[in-house]
Design a protein around this motif. Structure first.
Motif, PDB file in Angstrom:
ATOM      1  N   GLU A  57      30.923  81.180  47.096  1.00 26.37           N
ATOM      2  CA  GLU A  57      29.817  81.993  47.565  1.00 26.37           C
ATOM      3  C   GLU A  57      28.964  81.533  46.597  1.00 26.37           C
ATOM      4  OE1 GLU A  57      31.359  85.887  47.804  1.00 26.37           O
ATOM      5  OE2 GLU A  57      32.199  85.712  50.026  1.00 26.37           O
ATOM      6  N   ARG A  58      29.295  81.395  45.258  1.00 23.35           N
ATOM      7  CA  ARG A  58      28.196  81.299  44.029  1.00 23.35           C
ATOM      8  C   ARG A  58      27.865  79.966  44.373  1.00 23.35           C
ATOM      9  NH1 ARG A  58      30.007  82.096  38.134  1.00 23.35           N
ATOM     10  NH2 ARG A  58      27.717  82.124  37.876  1.00 23.35           N
ATOM     11  N   LEU A  59      28.468  79.033  44.947  1.00 20.68           N
ATOM     12  CA  LEU A  59      27.700  77.753  45.069  1.00 20.68           C
ATOM     13  C   LEU A  59      26.625  77.755  46.450  1.00 20.68           C
ATOM     14  CD1 LEU A  59      30.802  75.351  44.881  1.00 20.68           C
ATOM     15  CD2 LEU A  59      28.819  75.358  43.406  1.00 20.68           C
ATOM     16  N   ASP A  60      27.241  78.478  47.349  1.00 24.33           N
ATOM     17  CA  ASP A  60      26.294  78.600  48.570  1.00 24.33           C
ATOM     18  C   ASP A  60      25.009  79.394  48.264  1.00 24.33           C
ATOM     19  OD1 ASP A  60      28.323  77.377  50.061  1.00 24.33           O
ATOM     20  OD2 ASP A  60      29.200  79.194  50.723  1.00 24.33           O
ATOM     21  N   ARG A  61      25.024  80.199  47.341  1.00 21.66           N
ATOM     22  CA  ARG A  61      23.862  80.923  46.924  1.00 21.66           C
ATOM     23  C   ARG A  61      22.864  79.883  46.192  1.00 21.66           C
ATOM     24  NH1 ARG A  61      27.119  85.520  46.095  1.00 21.66           N
ATOM     25  NH2 ARG A  61      27.476  85.009  43.986  1.00 21.66           N
ATOM     26  N   THR A  62      23.283  79.147  45.275  1.00 26.77           N
ATOM     27  CA  THR A  62      22.436  78.230  44.664  1.00 26.77           C
ATOM     28  C   THR A  62      21.800  77.004  45.780  1.00 26.77           C
ATOM     29  OG1 THR A  62      24.165  78.172  42.914  1.00 26.77           O
ATOM     30  CG2 THR A  62      22.483  76.394  42.676  1.00 26.77           C
ATOM     31  N   GLU A 102      24.471  73.933  39.970  1.00 26.80           N
ATOM     32  CA  GLU A 102      25.480  74.084  40.978  1.00 26.80           C
ATOM     33  C   GLU A 102      26.779  73.271  40.534  1.00 26.80           C
ATOM     34  OE1 GLU A 102      25.619  72.948  45.675  1.00 26.80           O
ATOM     35  OE2 GLU A 102      24.172  74.223  45.015  1.00 26.80           O
ATOM     36  N   ALA A 103      26.531  72.037  39.845  1.00 25.94           N
ATOM     37  CA  ALA A 103      27.437  71.074  39.363  1.00 25.94           C
ATOM     38  C   ALA A 103      28.182  71.994  38.202  1.00 25.94           C
ATOM     39  CB  ALA A 103      26.866  70.009  38.778  1.00 25.94           C
ATOM     40  N   ARG A 104      27.455  72.866  37.769  1.00 26.82           N
ATOM     41  CA  ARG A 104      28.590  73.679  36.294  1.00 26.82           C
ATOM     42  C   ARG A 104      29.394  74.648  37.245  1.00 26.82           C
ATOM     43  NH1 ARG A 104      25.088  75.963  31.669  1.00 26.82           N
ATOM     44  NH2 ARG A 104      27.125  76.735  31.285  1.00 26.82           N
ATOM     45  N   ARG A 105      28.802  75.171  38.346  1.00 29.04           N
ATOM     46  CA  ARG A 105      29.571  76.305  39.266  1.00 29.04           C
ATOM     47  C   ARG A 105      30.643  75.326  39.977  1.00 29.04           C
ATOM     48  NH1 ARG A 105      24.916  80.529  41.367  1.00 29.04           N
ATOM     49  NH2 ARG A 105      24.581  81.334  39.560  1.00 29.04           N
ATOM     50  N   TYR A 106      30.440  74.343  40.119  1.00 29.16           N
ATOM     51  CA  TYR A 106      31.319  73.435  40.991  1.00 29.16           C
ATOM     52  C   TYR A 106      32.512  73.291  40.244  1.00 29.16           C
ATOM     53  CZ  TYR A 106      33.433  70.114  44.240  1.00 29.16           C
ATOM     54  OH  TYR A 106      34.337  69.404  45.202  1.00 29.16           O
ATOM     55  N   GLU A 157      29.933  64.597  35.305  1.00 26.16           N
ATOM     56  CA  GLU A 157      29.544  63.654  36.324  1.00 26.16           C
ATOM     57  C   GLU A 157      30.073  63.682  37.722  1.00 26.16           C
ATOM     58  OE1 GLU A 157      28.998  58.763  36.824  1.00 26.16           O
ATOM     59  OE2 GLU A 157      30.344  59.531  35.710  1.00 26.16           O
ATOM     60  N   GLU A 158      31.367  63.780  37.634  1.00 19.19           N
ATOM     61  CA  GLU A 158      31.964  64.026  39.016  1.00 19.19           C
ATOM     62  C   GLU A 158      31.451  65.249  39.851  1.00 19.19           C
ATOM     63  OE1 GLU A 158      36.427  64.432  41.250  1.00 19.19           O
ATOM     64  OE2 GLU A 158      36.203  63.603  39.066  1.00 19.19           O
ATOM     65  N   ALA A 159      31.326  66.136  39.241  1.00 19.25           N
ATOM     66  CA  ALA A 159      30.685  67.536  39.711  1.00 19.25           C
ATOM     67  C   ALA A 159      29.200  67.288  40.262  1.00 19.25           C
ATOM     68  CB  ALA A 159      30.767  68.578  38.691  1.00 19.25           C
ATOM     69  N   LEU A 160      28.427  66.302  39.512  1.00 19.43           N
ATOM     70  CA  LEU A 160      27.153  65.997  39.918  1.00 19.43           C
ATOM     71  C   LEU A 160      27.385  65.064  41.379  1.00 19.43           C
ATOM     72  CD1 LEU A 160      25.404  65.231  36.551  1.00 19.43           C
ATOM     73  CD2 LEU A 160      24.825  67.107  38.133  1.00 19.43           C
ATOM     74  N   HIS A 162      29.684  65.117  43.595  1.00 20.66           N
ATOM     75  CA  HIS A 162      29.969  65.771  44.560  1.00 20.66           C
ATOM     76  C   HIS A 162      29.001  66.583  45.341  1.00 20.66           C
ATOM     77  CE1 HIS A 162      34.321  65.464  45.335  1.00 20.66           C
ATOM     78  NE2 HIS A 162      34.677  65.533  44.109  1.00 20.66           N
ATOM     79  N   ARG A 163      28.026  67.205  44.526  1.00 24.36           N
ATOM     80  CA  ARG A 163      26.931  68.045  44.969  1.00 24.36           C
ATOM     81  C   ARG A 163      25.714  67.165  45.292  1.00 24.36           C
ATOM     82  NH1 ARG A 163      29.508  70.918  46.845  1.00 24.36           N
ATOM     83  NH2 ARG A 163      27.681  72.248  47.533  1.00 24.36           N
ATOM     84  N   LEU A 164      25.621  66.034  44.805  1.00 17.44           N
ATOM     85  CA  LEU A 164      24.889  64.947  45.395  1.00 17.44           C
ATOM     86  C   LEU A 164      25.021  64.569  46.705  1.00 17.44           C
ATOM     87  CD1 LEU A 164      23.798  62.945  42.063  1.00 17.44           C
ATOM     88  CD2 LEU A 164      22.057  64.385  43.795  1.00 17.44           C
ATOM     89  N   ARG A 165      26.249  64.238  47.094  1.00 12.03           N
ATOM     90  CA  ARG A 165      26.518  63.499  48.095  1.00 12.03           C
ATOM     91  C   ARG A 165      26.879  64.517  49.202  1.00 12.03           C
ATOM     92  NH1 ARG A 165      31.692  59.398  48.293  1.00 12.03           N
ATOM     93  NH2 ARG A 165      30.780  57.825  46.895  1.00 12.03           N
ATOM     94  N   ARG A 166      27.108  65.933  48.876  1.00 16.31           N
ATOM     95  CA  ARG A 166      27.189  66.870  49.779  1.00 16.31           C
ATOM     96  C   ARG A 166      25.704  67.615  50.314  1.00 16.31           C
ATOM     97  NH1 ARG A 166      32.238  68.920  51.203  1.00 16.31           N
ATOM     98  NH2 ARG A 166      33.803  66.990  50.756  1.00 16.31           N
ATOM     99  N   VAL A 167      24.986  67.699  49.434  1.00 12.06           N
ATOM    100  CA  VAL A 167      23.618  68.564  49.393  1.00 12.06           C
ATOM    101  C   VAL A 167      22.484  67.816  49.170  1.00 12.06           C
ATOM    102  CG1 VAL A 167      22.590  70.798  49.013  1.00 12.06           C
ATOM    103  CG2 VAL A 167      25.099  70.817  49.526  1.00 12.06           C
ATOM    104  N   TYR A 168      22.695  67.600  47.887  1.00  7.47           N
ATOM    105  CA  TYR A 168      21.188  67.278  47.111  1.00  7.47           C
ATOM    106  C   TYR A 168      20.657  65.699  47.226  1.00  7.47           C
ATOM    107  CZ  TYR A 168      21.514  71.736  44.881  1.00  7.47           C
ATOM    108  OH  TYR A 168      21.719  73.172  44.593  1.00  7.47           O
ATOM    109  N   LEU A 169      21.556  65.012  47.733  1.00 11.40           N
ATOM    110  CA  LEU A 169      20.928  63.510  47.775  1.00 11.40           C
ATOM    111  C   LEU A 169      19.863  63.500  49.131  1.00 11.40           C
ATOM    112  CD1 LEU A 169      21.182  61.030  46.224  1.00 11.40           C
ATOM    113  CD2 LEU A 169      22.760  60.104  47.674  1.00 11.40           C
TER     114      LEU A 169
END
Length: 241
Positions: A57-62, A102-106, A157-160, A162-169
């Motif tokens: 839920e913290r990820l989703d809020r970000t 979000e990467a830190r939270r991930y 880097e792996e967390a970044l 993941h979030r780039l592929r799923r949302v941020y890219l």
């Protein structure tokens, strides 16, 4: 039996005496197979599942805040031809801040998801289908060690990635397209000139944007060994079709 003999058979305060007795061995046998589905293991699983849900839920809020802020910036950037184009670049910087958060939270979320997946793979899956065997025969030792000394499971880097592929890219791509439209269709001078920001010439600004996007693409798309315990990996799903 005399009182002295009875006292001699009591376990000592530091856990000495018969194996499995005393405070030092209070956890022995707590998670044995004969405890059944209502045992401490089930409560442990529910607790880890709850913590994983909270971090999800913290990820989703970000992500939600990132989308709202970017939508507001783009609305203002295109509300008037006189508004500066670099407000879109401010949006890129803002989105980068959300990405790092979000990467830190991930990375924290992955701690709890790894534990949940370990229990699912080696307890519940094995209980439903014993013939399938154990995914990790040493899962109890690994999980016990993780409880003794918790550690992050994936790199920053792996967390970044993941979030780039799923949302941020895709969000970065939207901002890039909006910026290109803003310095071409909404500008009267050549686009390289229109891309200037204050004393920075357009070539420097365009070069900086190109380097940033190239770096983001490399982090997100380069071949790597994934360590996250995601159960919905696209490669695995394709193999099972």
């Amino acid at each position: 039996m005399s009182g002295s003999e009875s006292e001699s058979e009591e376990p000592t305060a530091d856990g000495a005496g018969e194996p499995g007795e005393g405070p030092a061995h209070v956890g022995r046998g707590l998670l044995d197979e004969e405890m059944g589905p209502s045992s401490a293991l089930a409560h442990l699983y529910r607790g880890e599942l709850h913590r994983m849900k909270l971090w999800r839920e913290r990820l989703d809020r970000t992500t939600n805040w990132a989308v709202v802020v970017i939508a507001a910036l783009l609305t203002w950037a295109f509300s008037s031809p006189g508004n500066p184009h670099y407000i879109v670049l401010v949006g890129v910087a803002t989105l980068t801040v959300f990405l790092v958060i979000e990467a830190r939270r991930y990375r924290g979320y992955e701690v709890w998801r790894t534990r949940v997946r370990t229990l699912q793979e080696n307890v519940w899956a094995y209980g439903l289908d014993p013939e399938g065997g154990l995914v990790d025969p040493g899962w109890r030792r690994r999980l016990g060690e993780d409880y003794r000394r918790p550690a992050l499971k994936i790199t920053a880097e792996e967390a970044l990635a993941h979030r780039l592929r799923r949302v941020y890219l895709p969000l970065f791509a939207v901002l890039l397209a909006a910026w290109l439209v803003r310095i071409t269709a909404f500008a009267s001078e050549p686009w390289l000139t229109a891309a200037a920001v204050g004393l920075l010439p357009g070539t420097v600004v365009v070069g900086a944007v190109a380097v940033f996007y190239a770096g983001a693409a490399v982090v997100a798309l380069r071949p790597r060994t994934w360590h996250a315990k995601g159960e919905l990996r696209a490669e695995d799903l394709r193999e099972r079709r």
